[in-house]
Design a protein around this motif. Sequence first.
Motif, PDB file in Angstrom:
ATOM      1  N   ILE A   1       0.972  -1.370  -0.047  1.00 23.55           N
ATOM      2  CA  ILE A   1      -0.256   0.094  -0.060  1.00 23.55           C
ATOM      3  C   ILE A   1       0.892   1.183   0.049  1.00 23.55           C
ATOM      4  N   VAL A   2       1.973   1.105   0.584  1.00 27.00           N
ATOM      5  CA  VAL A   2       2.958   2.268   0.671  1.00 27.00           C
ATOM      6  C   VAL A   2       3.644   2.736  -0.663  1.00 27.00           C
ATOM      7  N   PHE A   3       3.958   1.505  -1.414  1.00 27.44           N
ATOM      8  CA  PHE A   3       4.294   1.512  -2.722  1.00 27.44           C
ATOM      9  C   PHE A   3       3.091   2.084  -3.499  1.00 27.44           C
ATOM     10  N   PHE A   4       1.780   1.930  -3.496  1.00 24.52           N
ATOM     11  CA  PHE A   4       0.861   2.504  -4.365  1.00 24.52           C
ATOM     12  C   PHE A   4       0.559   3.484  -3.882  1.00 24.52           C
ATOM     13  N   ILE A   5       0.488   4.304  -2.857  1.00 25.81           N
ATOM     14  CA  ILE A   5       0.533   5.661  -2.354  1.00 25.81           C
ATOM     15  C   ILE A   5       1.520   6.452  -3.290  1.00 25.81           C
ATOM     16  N   VAL A   6       2.864   5.767  -3.030  1.00 27.92           N
ATOM     17  CA  VAL A   6       3.983   6.709  -3.534  1.00 27.92           C
ATOM     18  C   VAL A   6       3.844   6.608  -5.372  1.00 27.92           C
ATOM     19  N   SER A   7       3.522   5.707  -5.665  1.00 35.27           N
ATOM     20  CA  SER A   7       3.320   5.710  -7.273  1.00 35.27           C
ATOM     21  C   SER A   7       2.127   6.332  -7.456  1.00 35.27           C
ATOM     22  N   LEU A   8       1.098   6.550  -6.899  1.00 28.80           N
ATOM     23  CA  LEU A   8      -0.132   7.653  -7.028  1.00 28.80           C
ATOM     24  C   LEU A   8       0.317   8.951  -7.267  1.00 28.80           C
ATOM     25  N   ILE A   9       1.224   9.275  -6.417  1.00 28.40           N
ATOM     26  CA  ILE A   9       1.844  10.576  -6.068  1.00 28.40           C
ATOM     27  C   ILE A   9       2.823  10.931  -7.294  1.00 28.40           C
ATOM     28  N   MET A  10       3.773   9.756  -7.588  1.00 22.66           N
ATOM     29  CA  MET A  10       4.772  10.063  -8.676  1.00 22.66           C
ATOM     30  C   MET A  10       4.087  10.096  -9.890  1.00 22.66           C
ATOM     31  N   MET A  11       3.097   9.271 -10.203  1.00 23.52           N
ATOM     32  CA  MET A  11       2.178   9.413 -11.509  1.00 23.52           C
ATOM     33  C   MET A  11       1.454  10.407 -11.821  1.00 23.52           C
ATOM     34  N   SER A  12       0.860  11.140 -10.728  1.00 22.90           N
ATOM     35  CA  SER A  12       0.158  12.159 -10.885  1.00 22.90           C
ATOM     36  C   SER A  12       0.949  13.329 -11.143  1.00 22.90           C
ATOM     37  N   PHE A  13       2.032  13.880 -10.577  1.00 22.98           N
ATOM     38  CA  PHE A  13       2.845  14.734 -10.753  1.00 22.98           C
ATOM     39  C   PHE A  13       3.425  15.023 -12.003  1.00 22.98           C
ATOM     40  N   ILE A  14       3.743  13.494 -12.596  1.00 21.72           N
ATOM     41  CA  ILE A  14       4.465  13.519 -13.918  1.00 21.72           C
ATOM     42  C   ILE A  14       3.198  13.609 -15.042  1.00 21.72           C
ATOM     43  N   TYR A  15       2.111  13.285 -14.831  1.00 19.19           N
ATOM     44  CA  TYR A  15       0.859  13.364 -15.737  1.00 19.19           C
ATOM     45  C   TYR A  15       0.479  14.794 -15.871  1.00 19.19           C
ATOM     46  N   PHE A  16       0.509  15.573 -14.810  1.00 23.52           N
ATOM     47  CA  PHE A  16      -0.215  16.787 -14.743  1.00 23.52           C
ATOM     48  C   PHE A  16       0.802  17.680 -15.108  1.00 23.52           C
ATOM     49  N   GLY A  17       2.190  17.386 -14.802  1.00 20.94           N
ATOM     50  CA  GLY A  17       3.193  18.319 -15.206  1.00 20.94           C
ATOM     51  C   GLY A  17       3.435  18.190 -16.767  1.00 20.94           C
ATOM     52  N   ALA A  18       3.203  16.986 -17.382  1.00 28.28           N
ATOM     53  CA  ALA A  18       3.186  17.037 -18.684  1.00 28.28           C
ATOM     54  C   ALA A  18       2.126  17.519 -19.386  1.00 28.28           C
ATOM     55  N   LYS A  19       0.938  17.405 -18.919  1.00 34.95           N
ATOM     56  CA  LYS A  19      -0.133  18.044 -19.250  1.00 34.95           C
ATOM     57  C   LYS A  19      -0.217  19.534 -19.604  1.00 34.95           C
ATOM     58  N   TYR A  20       0.673  20.178 -18.681  1.00 33.92           N
ATOM     59  CA  TYR A  20       0.887  21.699 -18.646  1.00 33.92           C
ATOM     60  C   TYR A  20       1.329  22.176 -19.978  1.00 33.92           C
ATOM     61  N   TYR A  21       2.034  21.314 -20.622  1.00 34.49           N
ATOM     62  CA  TYR A  21       2.716  21.655 -22.103  1.00 34.49           C
ATOM     63  C   TYR A  21       1.870  21.108 -23.110  1.00 34.49           C
ATOM     64  N   SER A  22       0.716  20.755 -23.072  1.00 39.52           N
ATOM     65  CA  SER A  22      -0.195  19.791 -24.113  1.00 39.52           C
ATOM     66  C   SER A  22      -0.453  20.677 -25.455  1.00 39.52           C
ATOM     67  N   LYS A  23      -0.476  22.044 -25.092  1.00 37.26           N
ATOM     68  CA  LYS A  23      -0.549  22.784 -26.463  1.00 37.26           C
ATOM     69  C   LYS A  23       0.836  22.857 -27.362  1.00 37.26           C
ATOM     70  N   SER A  24       1.666  22.242 -26.984  1.00 39.13           N
ATOM     71  CA  SER A  24       3.031  22.203 -27.733  1.00 39.13           C
ATOM     72  C   SER A  24       3.467  20.675 -27.787  1.00 39.13           C
ATOM     73  N   ILE A  25       3.164  19.893 -27.168  1.00 38.63           N
ATOM     74  CA  ILE A  25       3.579  18.503 -27.037  1.00 38.63           C
ATOM     75  C   ILE A  25       2.472  17.580 -27.296  1.00 38.63           C
ATOM     76  N   SER A  26       2.810  16.309 -27.688  1.00 35.93           N
ATOM     77  CA  SER A  26       1.964  15.253 -27.608  1.00 35.93           C
ATOM     78  C   SER A  26       1.986  14.651 -25.964  1.00 35.93           C
ATOM     79  N   VAL A  27       1.183  14.687 -25.297  1.00 33.47           N
ATOM     80  CA  VAL A  27       1.486  14.438 -23.611  1.00 33.47           C
ATOM     81  C   VAL A  27       1.644  12.723 -23.801  1.00 33.47           C
ATOM     82  N   GLY A  28       0.851  11.972 -24.952  1.00 28.77           N
ATOM     83  CA  GLY A  28       1.124  10.529 -24.878  1.00 28.77           C
ATOM     84  C   GLY A  28       2.560  10.268 -25.088  1.00 28.77           C
ATOM     85  N   VAL A  29       3.212  11.005 -25.969  1.00 31.28           N
ATOM     86  CA  VAL A  29       4.689  10.688 -26.151  1.00 31.28           C
ATOM     87  C   VAL A  29       5.642  10.951 -24.902  1.00 31.28           C
ATOM     88  N   ALA A  30       5.184  12.034 -24.361  1.00 28.51           N
ATOM     89  CA  ALA A  30       5.978  12.620 -22.947  1.00 28.51           C
ATOM     90  C   ALA A  30       5.709  11.212 -21.918  1.00 28.51           C
TER      91      ALA A  30
END
Length: 324
Positions: free
Chosen positions: A91-120
């Motif tokens: 469960i610790v690993f699950f929570i850690v990964s939720l935090i990690m994946m959330s920041f990566i996804y929403f961080g990449a989404k910020y640039y979505s007008k200039s990049i493909s989020v899927g590629v990122a």
Amino acid sequence: MAIYILLSLITALYSEISVQARSKIIRGFCVFIVIVIPSLIYALRYGIGTDYFIYKSFFDKSPIVGFDSRLEWGYVLINLVVHKLNGNVEIVFFIVSLIMMSFIYFGAKYYSKSISVGVAMFSYMMLYYQMSFNAVRQGVAMAVCFYSFRYIHERKLIKFLICILIASSFHKSAFLVLPFYFLYYLLEKEGGKEIKKFFIYLLMMVFVLNIDKLLPPILIRVPVLSNYTNYLQNDSSDFSLGLFSRYIPFLVVGLYLCKYIEKKDNIYPFLISIYISSLILKLTGLVGAKYINRIAWNLEIVLILIIAYSAKAFIKRRELFASL
């Protein structure tokens, strides 16, 4: 390996749909898939990762050790809460990964007008997701630092500092990113920009090549960072030119497209500067500080954006062979 490639493709596909779909329900479902599925894979593992059993042992001892551990308070807090609720290390690993994946996804989404989020996201999954199995705490710190780059560009100091505080609560190396808020101002000021960049890189290189002499006196005076002096006590070099074979091609492509992309998005040259800085930090291996060069990961993570920017630029320039 096949399961990671499949997971990467699924994550990339749903990431792209999440920013292209018109329906809020579909977008929300796709974001759920992007964040939760990789987190489940991350959690449901046994013995995978060099420090797996160390983290498991710490979880078992966390009520006794508590915040007296050498581990950062954010990670310790998650362990204590999960242990208190009769959970387990998965469960610790699950929570850690939720935090990690959330920041990566929403961080990449910020640039979505200039990049493909899927590629990122595909780039992240292939380059760093598996690596985070071996560097759990730093994986989270990297993700939060990645998200914080947007606030450097927007000049929002308080939000940037909050991000760095969160990142450092998982790995203290996140403090390395702090100077880049101010370096952005120096690098983006009109007039003599290239000359200033050259001297900033030169100063970084001088510092890095003398890090084994300059850093210990500073670390010793800061109790919370003092344990990092152990990482500098290595007399042998741990550097190979082969190390750069993975990174230089991305840099060459990034520099080749820099002027073209800058006309469409002026944050791109600074992303390149962050990436160059990460490569300079890797030179710590020359002075035997082979573990210190891991702090470069907090900057190197920007590579997933450079790849995404480059792929889109090549397609727009009809240089399809290069994008592949």
